[in-house]
Design a protein around this motif. Structure first.
Motif, PDB file in Angstrom:
ATOM      1  N   LYS A   1      -3.803   2.496   9.196  1.00  0.00           N
ATOM      2  CA  LYS A   1      -5.164   2.387   8.625  1.00  0.00           C
ATOM      3  C   LYS A   1      -5.105   1.816   7.216  1.00  0.00           C
ATOM      4  O   LYS A   1      -4.590   2.475   6.292  1.00  0.00           O
ATOM      5  N   GLU A   2      -5.664   0.642   7.083  1.00  0.00           N
ATOM      6  CA  GLU A   2      -5.505  -0.038   5.796  1.00  0.00           C
ATOM      7  C   GLU A   2      -6.284   0.605   4.666  1.00  0.00           C
ATOM      8  O   GLU A   2      -6.018   0.348   3.491  1.00  0.00           O
ATOM      9  N   ASN A   3      -7.279   1.433   5.024  1.00  0.00           N
ATOM     10  CA  ASN A   3      -8.053   2.089   3.957  1.00  0.00           C
ATOM     11  C   ASN A   3      -7.399   3.377   3.459  1.00  0.00           C
ATOM     12  O   ASN A   3      -7.907   4.029   2.553  1.00  0.00           O
TER      13      ASN A   3
ATOM     14  N   ARG B   1       0.853  -1.199   0.000  1.00  0.00           N
ATOM     15  CA  ARG B   1       0.000   0.000   0.000  1.00  0.00           C
ATOM     16  C   ARG B   1       0.885   1.244   0.000  1.00  0.00           C
ATOM     17  O   ARG B   1       1.935   1.248   0.650  1.00  0.00           O
ATOM     18  N   GLN B   2       0.443   2.294  -0.723  1.00  0.00           N
ATOM     19  CA  GLN B   2       1.285   3.500  -0.817  1.00  0.00           C
ATOM     20  C   GLN B   2       0.552   4.744  -0.384  1.00  0.00           C
ATOM     21  O   GLN B   2      -0.598   4.970  -0.799  1.00  0.00           O
TER      22      GLN B   2
ATOM     23  N   LEU C   1      -9.009  14.709   6.042  1.00  0.00           N
ATOM     24  CA  LEU C   1     -10.197  14.790   6.906  1.00  0.00           C
ATOM     25  C   LEU C   1     -11.224  13.736   6.501  1.00  0.00           C
ATOM     26  O   LEU C   1     -11.797  13.058   7.356  1.00  0.00           O
ATOM     27  N   GLU C   2     -11.434  13.580   5.179  1.00  0.00           N
ATOM     28  CA  GLU C   2     -12.418  12.584   4.716  1.00  0.00           C
ATOM     29  C   GLU C   2     -12.048  11.186   5.198  1.00  0.00           C
ATOM     30  O   GLU C   2     -12.914  10.371   5.484  1.00  0.00           O
ATOM     31  N   LEU C   3     -10.727  10.932   5.306  1.00  0.00           N
ATOM     32  CA  LEU C   3     -10.288   9.597   5.726  1.00  0.00           C
ATOM     33  C   LEU C   3     -10.307   9.440   7.247  1.00  0.00           C
ATOM     34  O   LEU C   3      -9.877   8.421   7.780  1.00  0.00           O
TER      35      LEU C   3
END
Ligand SMILES: NC(=O)c1ccc[n+]([C@@H]2O[C@H](COP(=O)([O-])OP(=O)(O)OC[C@H]3O[C@@H](n4cnc5c(N)ncnc54)[C@H](OP(=O)(O)O)[C@@H]3O)[C@@H](O)[C@H]2O)c1
Length: 312
Positions: A213-215, A156-157, A278-280
């Motif tokens: 956080k994986e997302n 993941r990047q 912020l959205e994340l």
């Protein structure tokens, strides 16, 4: 079970020290990649020869020659050092990830808000176009490109475009502390230019957030949601030291001290918002400049270098 290891290129610096301490307090092992050998460190040539340590769960790229080093003249030699210290180190980390038998789950690389060309009023989010128009925008484009992993690597990047990091013991605050303390501080130039900023604890927490956080992936603006001008910063910082902060640093003095190309980092600015950050779901401990500057008051004892007091 062995603790997870985070490898940080340039982890010995201002942001890296705060991040390392935060990671250690959260149970991670940290290995710093540095030009200088030492305990819990590896050199860049050791990284090339031996690869990433076993158990590496995350890799962070934070190395970079200090651009605003007043002792260095802004000339083509120094420009090369600024560039190579970011791009070559990032490429070395990418190569090490590609070569690893067990790939780390995440690679967090750094870039700067210099990606967005200076503008007096345009609001930049992570989706805005940028990356060209001046030396710093092009540097950030090449820095971000250097960090790109081939898709089949499966790591993941995340890329964090950082604003000016405010912490008591380094960066801009350390350079401004004495002039402001002696009442000689004030805005830079007209004071109307925007100053994208973030508190040291929040940038360290944002790197940790990106690791855990994986997302979270892609570009995040590492800036506070509080959009302020240079004048507003000077008022808040001066206020925390009970000083008036009325004496401006004229633009021509900046140009003489830093060279006009480099001085644009201070005399011009950009309005950058952390829309995706912020959205994340990232929450700031210092969402406004007053709370951040209060922490620099001589009455409050904090120890940024140890980082003990960074709340997750
Ligand atoms: N601080 C800010 O306000 C800010 C804002 C936006 C972006 N950034 C970026 O975030 C990163 C970390 O910032 P920082 O303030 O923590 O930086 P820093 O303390 O000035 O330096 C970070 C580390 O980079 C390594 N380094 C310095 N010069 C180098 C060179 N010529 N070649 C190879 N490595 C070199 C050093 O590690 P060793 O001595 O151990 O090798 C140093 O500890 C930098 O890339 C910076 O551009 C910082």
């Amino acid at each position: 079970m062995a603790a997870k290891t985070v490898v940080i290129g340039g982890g010995s610096g201002f942001i890296g020290t705060a991040l390392s301490n935060l990671l250690c307090s959260c149970g991670y092992d940290v290995v710093i990649v540095s030009r200088v050998p030492g305990s819990f460190r590896m050199t860049w040539s050791e990284l090339e020869q031996n690869g990433l340590p076993k158990n590496t769960a995350a890799v962070v790229s934070l190395a970079g020659q200090n651009i605003l080093d007043m002792k260095r003249r802004w000339n083509s030699g120094f420009e090369q050092t600024v560039r190579a210290s970011r791009i070559n180190t990032t490429l070395s980390l990418v190569k090490a990830i590609e070569k690893a038998d067990v790939k780390p789950s995440v690679f967090v690389s750094t870039s700067g808000v210099g990606y967005y060309p200076p503008h007096p009023s345009k609001v930049y989010t992570e989706h805005s176009e940028g990356g060209k128009g001046d030396y710093f925008a092009e540097l950030c484009t090449d820095w971000e490109l250097a960090a790109k992993l081939p898709a089949d690597v499966g790591t993941r990047q995340v890329t964090i475009r950082s604003g000016v990091v405010l912490g008591r013991r380094g960066g801009m605050i350390a350079q401004l502390y004495l002039p402001f303390f002696f009442g000689m501080g004030g805005p830079v130039g007209s004071g109307q230019q925007y100053l994208p900023w973030i508190h040291l604890h929040d940038i360290a927490r944002l790197f940790l957030y990106a690791i855990e956080k994986e997302n979270v992936e892609g570009v995040l603006n590492g800036v506070s949601p509080d959009l302020i001008t240079s004048k507003e910063f000077a008022r808040a910082f001066g206020g925390s030291l009970w000083r008036p902060a009325l004496i401006p640093l004229p633009e021509f003095v900046c140009n003489i001290l830093l060279g006009s190309e480099r001085a644009r980092m201070l005399t011009e600015g950009q309005k950058v918002t952390p829309q995706r950050t912020l959205e994340l779901g990232f929450e700031y401990n210092y969402p406004d400049i007053r709370s951040a500057c209060q922490e620099f008051s001589p009455l409050i004892y904090t120890d940024d270098l140890r980082g003990d007091n960074i709340e997750r």
